[in-house]
Design an enzyme around this catalytic site. Structure first.
Site, PDB file in Angstrom:
ATOM      1  CB  THR A   1     -25.163  55.561  64.266  1.00 30.79           C
ATOM      2  OG1 THR A   1     -24.508  55.267  65.488  1.00 30.79           O
ATOM      3  CG2 THR A   1     -24.226  55.160  63.125  1.00 30.79           C
ATOM      4  CG  ASP A   2     -23.299  57.664  68.819  1.00 27.28           C
ATOM      5  OD1 ASP A   2     -23.415  56.558  68.254  1.00 27.28           O
ATOM      6  OD2 ASP A   2     -23.387  57.813  70.059  1.00 27.28           O
ATOM      7  CD  GLU A   3     -21.908  52.289  66.874  1.00 29.18           C
ATOM      8  OE1 GLU A   3     -21.215  51.573  66.135  1.00 29.18           O
ATOM      9  OE2 GLU A   3     -22.759  51.848  67.650  1.00 29.18           O
TER      10      GLU A   3
ATOM     11  CE1 TYR B   1     -25.348  50.189  62.072  1.00 33.71           C
ATOM     12  CE2 TYR B   1     -24.029  51.024  63.902  1.00 33.71           C
ATOM     13  CZ  TYR B   1     -25.185  51.063  63.134  1.00 33.71           C
ATOM     14  OH  TYR B   1     -26.174  51.981  63.432  1.00 33.71           O
TER      15      TYR B   1
ATOM     16  CE  LYS C   1     -26.810  54.077  59.754  1.00 34.76           C
ATOM     17  NZ  LYS C   1     -28.201  53.966  59.206  1.00 34.76           N
TER      18      LYS C   1
END
Ligand code: NAD
Ligand code: TDX
Length: 342
Positions: A133-135, A160, A164
């Site tokens: 993810t970009d997060e 989260y 990741k």
């Protein structure tokens, strides 16, 4: 014909991927999924039928097998990866708000689960593509043009995104230390059919369809970089086919950067609904924006959905036509949100 193991293939992005991969490859697909609250075997309905009903089902018969299991189960991963040529790893705990309530499940699946899968890949030499993810990059300030590139330093905010980020680091370490054949992609916010109603866009659509107002966290000024799930998955297929081993690719559709407030207003316009402001998410990331030029340049990938309004209209239509798919879980999700004033 090869064999592709798809982890988390009964979830939102994974099940859309299985559908697309069946149309674009000759591979036999084995889905392994724990069927948590987020996994739904009905997402694969029709695809598995071939296996159950034999030859009459046409060319797709026998190509999707479903295995219920936990990716952190090392023995199971070893057995499943042993016969796979390719592993596409979607399985994760995926919702930020849940990670603020119960981080343990995120560490288990996203970190320990990815570790178990990596050990199996290392033992059997399968090709791995890891979905991220970009997060992992943290957030960007509002009101600038800055974007995340593949070399932006990791700076995750929530349990989260931290788990990741941990999983991405594990994959890179297994590439460098043990020479596994793996690629990684980091994608922006997805929307489209089969997305769980806990997530922003389907939550608002189904709020309005059930007579509730849409719910905007805080001011709604936060910006997300929306991409249709089919565009995410076509990028994953492009990476599987033409990606360079060991490389990471950002995935984003370059749709206009839009604030949550603008998205809610669009949904209200498309559905005739209204919205209200509710409690903000603690630690709420301000803005995500992806620079996906490497993917475009090196692999020639292009998104099919470039108009968010059109993609949202199609998504609204899907939720209207699939009330049975979501109505059973809607009240429970809203009860849980109500406990945090959201
Ligand atoms: P989802 O929550 O809809 O699906 C996750 C699936 O994984 C479910 O079917 C669930 O049952 C399964 N699962 C969870 N724990 C498991 C375990 N221990 N073992 C086996 N299966 C397990 O998530 P999604 O939105 O489809 O996301 C898929 C992947 O894409 C995730 O890795 C996520 O981090 C990543 N991603 C999502 C987005 C997004 O906007 N949704 C954006 C970028 C990246
Ligand atoms: O009811 C809501 N109201 C609201 O304003 C919900 C559920 C969310 N929001 C806001 C929070 C975010 O700024 O909308 C934005 C999007 O929220 P989510 O759908 O929860 O997505 P986000 O936290 O941005 O993370 C998503 O994109 C990256 C996915 O859930 C992740 O799995 C992915 O990695």
């Amino acid at each position: 014909m090869g064999e592709m193991l798809v982890t988390g293939g009964a979830g939102f992005i994974g099940s859309n991927f299985v559908r697309m991969a069946l149309a674009h490859t000759d591979d036999r697909i084995v889905v392994v999924d724990k069927l948590t609250y987020a996994g739904n075997r009905a997402n694969l309905a029709g695809l598995e039928q071939g296996l159950e009903h034999g030859r009459e089902q046409g060319p797709k018969q026998g190509r999707v097998e479903f295995v219920r299991g936990d990716i952190a189960d090392a023995e199971l991963m070893d057995r499943l990866v042993a016969s796979a040529d390719t592993v596409v790893h979607f399985a994760a705990e995926s919702h930020n708000d849940n990670s603020l309530r119960d981080p343990g499940a995120f560490v288990h699946t996203n970190v320990v689960g990815t570790y178990a899968l990596l050990e199996a890949v290392r033992a059997h030499g399968a090709r791995l593509h890891h979905i991220s993810t970009d997060e992992v990059f943290g957030d960007l300030p509002l009101g600038t043009d800055e974007r995340f590139t593949e070399s932006t330093p990791y700076n995750p905010s929530s349990p989260y995104s931290a788990t990741k980020a941990g999983s991405d680091h594990l994959v890179r370490a297994w590439v460098r230390s043990f020479g596994i054949n793996a690629t990684i992609s980091n994608c922006s916010n997805n929307y489209g059919p089969y997305q769980h109603v806990e997530k922003f866009i389907p939550r608002q659509i189904t709020n309005i369809l059930t007579g509730r107002p849409a719910k905007l966290y805080g001011s709604g000024a936060q910006v997300r970089d929306w991409i249709h799930v089919d565009d995410h998955n076509s990028a994953v297929l492009a990476i599987l086919e033409h990606g360079t081993p060991g490389e990471t690719y950002n995935i984003g559709a370059d749709q206009a950067a839009v604030s949550n407030k603008e998205v809610v207003e669009l949904i209200c316009e498309l559905t005739g609904g209204t919205y209200e402001h509710v409690a903000d998410r603690p630690g709420h990331d301000l803005r995500y924006a992806m620079d996906a030029s490497k993917l475009r340049r090196e692999l020639g990938w292009r998104p099919r959905y470039t108009d968010l309004r059109e993609g949202l209209a199609q998504t609204v239509a899907w939720y209207r036509e699939h009330v049975r798919w979501w109505e059973g879980v809607k009240d429970g999700v809203e009860k849980q949100y109500a406990q945090s004033g959201q």
